[in-house]
Design a protein around this motif. Structure first.
Motif, PDB file in Angstrom:
ATOM      1  N   SER A 118      87.260  63.443  96.084  1.00  0.00           N
ATOM      2  CA  SER A 118      87.084  64.814  96.548  1.00  0.00           C
ATOM      3  C   SER A 118      85.697  65.031  97.149  1.00  0.00           C
ATOM      4  N   ALA A 119      84.689  64.414  96.540  1.00  0.00           N
ATOM      5  CA  ALA A 119      83.324  64.561  97.047  1.00  0.00           C
ATOM      6  C   ALA A 119      83.191  64.030  98.463  1.00  0.00           C
ATOM      7  N   PHE A 120      84.046  63.097  98.833  1.00  0.00           N
ATOM      8  CA  PHE A 120      84.015  62.534 100.180  1.00  0.00           C
ATOM      9  C   PHE A 120      85.116  63.106 101.078  1.00  0.00           C
ATOM     10  N   GLY A 121      85.735  64.199 100.632  1.00  0.00           N
ATOM     11  CA  GLY A 121      86.694  64.896 101.475  1.00  0.00           C
ATOM     12  C   GLY A 121      88.093  64.328 101.495  1.00  0.00           C
ATOM     13  N   LEU A 122      88.392  63.441 100.543  1.00  0.00           N
ATOM     14  CA  LEU A 122      89.736  62.866 100.482  1.00  0.00           C
ATOM     15  C   LEU A 122      90.607  63.656  99.516  1.00  0.00           C
ATOM     16  N   ASP A 123      91.822  63.933  99.915  1.00  0.00           N
ATOM     17  CA  ASP A 123      92.784  64.524  98.996  1.00  0.00           C
ATOM     18  C   ASP A 123      93.329  63.438  98.078  1.00  0.00           C
ATOM     19  N   VAL A 124      93.884  63.854  96.955  1.00  0.00           N
ATOM     20  CA  VAL A 124      94.417  62.930  95.955  1.00  0.00           C
ATOM     21  C   VAL A 124      95.841  63.356  95.603  1.00  0.00           C
ATOM     22  N   LEU A 125      96.705  62.374  95.447  1.00  0.00           N
ATOM     23  CA  LEU A 125      98.008  62.628  94.846  1.00  0.00           C
ATOM     24  C   LEU A 125      98.163  61.679  93.670  1.00  0.00           C
ATOM     25  N   ILE A 126      99.038  62.039  92.750  1.00  0.00           N
ATOM     26  CA  ILE A 126      99.270  61.217  91.560  1.00  0.00           C
ATOM     27  C   ILE A 126     100.493  60.346  91.803  1.00  0.00           C
ATOM     28  N   GLY A 127     100.279  59.030  91.731  1.00  0.00           N
ATOM     29  CA  GLY A 127     101.361  58.076  91.920  1.00  0.00           C
ATOM     30  C   GLY A 127     102.039  57.730  90.607  1.00  0.00           C
ATOM     31  N   SER A 128     103.208  57.109  90.706  1.00  0.00           N
ATOM     32  CA  SER A 128     104.010  56.825  89.511  1.00  0.00           C
ATOM     33  C   SER A 128     104.431  55.366  89.436  1.00  0.00           C
ATOM     34  N   ASN A 129     104.429  54.849  88.219  1.00  0.00           N
ATOM     35  CA  ASN A 129     105.002  53.536  87.932  1.00  0.00           C
ATOM     36  C   ASN A 129     106.319  53.683  87.180  1.00  0.00           C
ATOM     37  N   GLY A 130     106.960  54.813  87.322  1.00  0.00           N
ATOM     38  CA  GLY A 130     108.224  55.052  86.623  1.00  0.00           C
ATOM     39  C   GLY A 130     108.031  55.359  85.162  1.00  0.00           C
ATOM     40  N   GLU A 131     107.014  56.162  84.850  1.00  0.00           N
ATOM     41  CA  GLU A 131     106.700  56.497  83.462  1.00  0.00           C
ATOM     42  C   GLU A 131     107.806  57.303  82.798  1.00  0.00           C
ATOM     43  N   LEU A 132     107.945  57.097  81.501  1.00  0.00           N
ATOM     44  CA  LEU A 132     108.769  57.990  80.689  1.00  0.00           C
ATOM     45  C   LEU A 132     107.982  59.283  80.440  1.00  0.00           C
ATOM     46  N   GLY A 133     108.542  60.173  79.651  1.00  0.00           N
ATOM     47  CA  GLY A 133     107.966  61.504  79.479  1.00  0.00           C
ATOM     48  C   GLY A 133     106.537  61.534  78.988  1.00  0.00           C
ATOM     49  N   LEU A 134     106.164  60.621  78.095  1.00  0.00           N
ATOM     50  CA  LEU A 134     104.796  60.613  77.577  1.00  0.00           C
ATOM     51  C   LEU A 134     103.807  60.295  78.691  1.00  0.00           C
ATOM     52  N   GLY A 135     104.137  59.289  79.504  1.00  0.00           N
ATOM     53  CA  GLY A 135     103.285  58.952  80.643  1.00  0.00           C
ATOM     54  C   GLY A 135     103.261  60.061  81.673  1.00  0.00           C
ATOM     55  N   ALA A 136     104.412  60.713  81.876  1.00  0.00           N
ATOM     56  CA  ALA A 136     104.474  61.819  82.824  1.00  0.00           C
ATOM     57  C   ALA A 136     103.604  62.983  82.363  1.00  0.00           C
ATOM     58  N   ALA A 137     103.541  63.209  81.048  1.00  0.00           N
ATOM     59  CA  ALA A 137     102.667  64.259  80.522  1.00  0.00           C
ATOM     60  C   ALA A 137     101.206  63.933  80.812  1.00  0.00           C
ATOM     61  N   ALA A 138     100.842  62.663  80.673  1.00  0.00           N
ATOM     62  CA  ALA A 138      99.471  62.254  81.001  1.00  0.00           C
ATOM     63  C   ALA A 138      99.199  62.459  82.487  1.00  0.00           C
ATOM     64  N   GLN A 139     100.178  62.110  83.343  1.00  0.00           N
ATOM     65  CA  GLN A 139     100.030  62.351  84.778  1.00  0.00           C
ATOM     66  C   GLN A 139      99.796  63.825  85.057  1.00  0.00           C
ATOM     67  N   LEU A 140     100.576  64.667  84.398  1.00  0.00           N
ATOM     68  CA  LEU A 140     100.497  66.103  84.622  1.00  0.00           C
ATOM     69  C   LEU A 140      99.125  66.642  84.236  1.00  0.00           C
ATOM     70  N   HIS A 141      98.585  66.172  83.118  1.00  0.00           N
ATOM     71  CA  HIS A 141      97.256  66.617  82.696  1.00  0.00           C
ATOM     72  C   HIS A 141      96.191  66.179  83.691  1.00  0.00           C
ATOM     73  N   VAL A 142      96.303  64.968  84.197  1.00  0.00           N
ATOM     74  CA  VAL A 142      95.347  64.508  85.212  1.00  0.00           C
ATOM     75  C   VAL A 142      95.457  65.380  86.459  1.00  0.00           C
ATOM     76  N   ALA A 143      96.676  65.624  86.910  1.00  0.00           N
ATOM     77  CA  ALA A 143      96.867  66.442  88.114  1.00  0.00           C
ATOM     78  C   ALA A 143      96.240  67.828  87.942  1.00  0.00           C
ATOM     79  N   ALA A 144      96.413  68.424  86.750  1.00  0.00           N
ATOM     80  CA  ALA A 144      95.878  69.760  86.502  1.00  0.00           C
ATOM     81  C   ALA A 144      94.346  69.755  86.453  1.00  0.00           C
ATOM     82  N   ALA A 145      93.744  68.602  86.158  1.00  0.00           N
ATOM     83  CA  ALA A 145      92.288  68.509  86.048  1.00  0.00           C
ATOM     84  C   ALA A 145      91.607  68.157  87.362  1.00  0.00           C
ATOM     85  N   LEU A 146      92.393  67.875  88.395  1.00  0.00           N
ATOM     86  CA  LEU A 146      91.789  67.415  89.643  1.00  0.00           C
ATOM     87  C   LEU A 146      91.109  68.551  90.404  1.00  0.00           C
ATOM     88  N   PRO A 147      89.969  68.227  91.021  1.00  0.00           N
ATOM     89  CA  PRO A 147      89.308  69.247  91.837  1.00  0.00           C
ATOM     90  C   PRO A 147      90.035  69.504  93.152  1.00  0.00           C
TER      91      PRO A 147
END
Length: 199
Positions: A118-147
């Motif tokens: 973000s500091a260098f002007g790049l957008d970010v998306l969250i990629g997936s390795n086919g996580e089950l729900g626990l991993g998806a919850a971690a993805q969701l928390h990361v996404a919510a914390a992104l600037p």
């Protein structure tokens, strides 16, 4: 079938989903520079929204040259850790980076890498390795914390690929938007039967 086959498949997908549907392409590093340039030009009439990892992960100069064709370039396999991200930034190789919780080394590192992007002007998306729900919850928390989160949808979709999940209740979502839970930790609870089985 090569590039011609890729173009044919994308054109067919566009026909199936209609002109207004958001549709991108991901070559997973499978094209050469010349193939990627030819593919992007041939696909332009079909309205692709982005080109993800069009060339080999280490061909950052090739990715930079493809950005000149006017389609956002997403770096995925090019970015595993912070050093990779720095190389992508220095090369001007991408408009967007796809970060994974596991690939980054955990939620904290994924958020730190997103801050750097973000500091260098790049957008970010969250990629997936086919996580089950626990991993998806971690993805969701990361996404919510992104600037800064890309308009390109993130892949918090792993649980959709399984007949059953490990969560007692699925994440709150409607297939397009997923919401954070309010419970402690990752906001999810594992199934009692699985907990009993593994204790």
């Amino acid at each position: 079938m090569g590039v011609d086959g890729d173009v044919e498949r994308f054109a067919h997908a566009r026909q199936l989903v209609g002109e207004k549907t958001f549709l991108g392409m991901d070559a997973n590093g499978g094209w050469s520079r010349s193939e990627a340039a030819r593919a992007i030009r041939a696909l332009t009439p079909y309205g692709p929204a982005f080109a993800e990892q069009p060339v080999r992960p280490d061909d950052l100069a090739g990715m930079r040259s493809l950005r000149d064709l006017g389609l956002p370039v997403v770096a995925d396999e090019s970015v595993f850790g912070t050093d990779d991200l720095v190389r992508v930034v220095e090369a001007g190789a991408a408009d967007v980076v796809s970060l994974y919780v596991g690939k980054s080394g955990g939620p904290g590192r994924a958020v730190a890498m997103a801050g750097l992007a973000s500091a260098f002007g790049l957008d970010v998306l969250i990629g997936s390795n086919g996580e089950l729900g626990l991993g998806a919850a971690a993805q969701l928390h990361v996404a919510a914390a992104l600037p800064r989160l890309s308009a390109i949808p993130s892949d918090i979709i792993g649980a959709h690929y399984y007949a059953e999940d490990i969560l007692a209740e699925p994440l709150a979502g409607d297939g397009a938007v997923v919401r954070l839970g309010t419970s402690p930790g990752l906001g999810v609870t594992l199934r009692d039967d699985l907990l009993r089985e593994f204790r």
